[in-house]
Scaffold this motif. Sequence first.
Motif: not given
Length: 145
Positions: A66-83
């Motif tokens: 998911x493409x996410x935004x938060x205070x500590x990683x700013x605009x970032x991609x979070x990988x939940x699953x990689x297999x």
Amino acid sequence: MRVSTEKIIELTTTVQWKDAFPIMKQLRSDLVEGTYLDLLNEMKEDGYRLFALFADNNIVALAGLSLRVNFYSKRHVFIYDLVTDASHRSRGYGERLLKYIHNWAIENGAEYVALESGVQRIDAHRFYEEKFNYDKWCFSFRKNL
């Protein structure tokens, strides 16, 4: 000599998601197909995207993010699953898919790519740290309710 054809696409249909399930189950072994599809539909509403690397028209690796935004990683991609499919590991598929995700993240204005990995997955940690220079910078906690 036969040349493998590879492509990476986003999986967007139920048929594609069902095709990906046997590989996702290798990472998320507690899932059954019905729960997987229910959760995937709900996660998609929250911005989850599932990408697959195909080799010779077969899915060999998956990345869910998911493409996410938060205070500590700013605009970032979070990988939940990689297999990568167990029968196709150590052939560079995971590396190629992760490079694709890095480029996708840049194209979508991300400052970081972040992920979590189970403490027992030592080989995966080595892959992230040695091949891609990921920093191990925090602990993640959760509590059963």
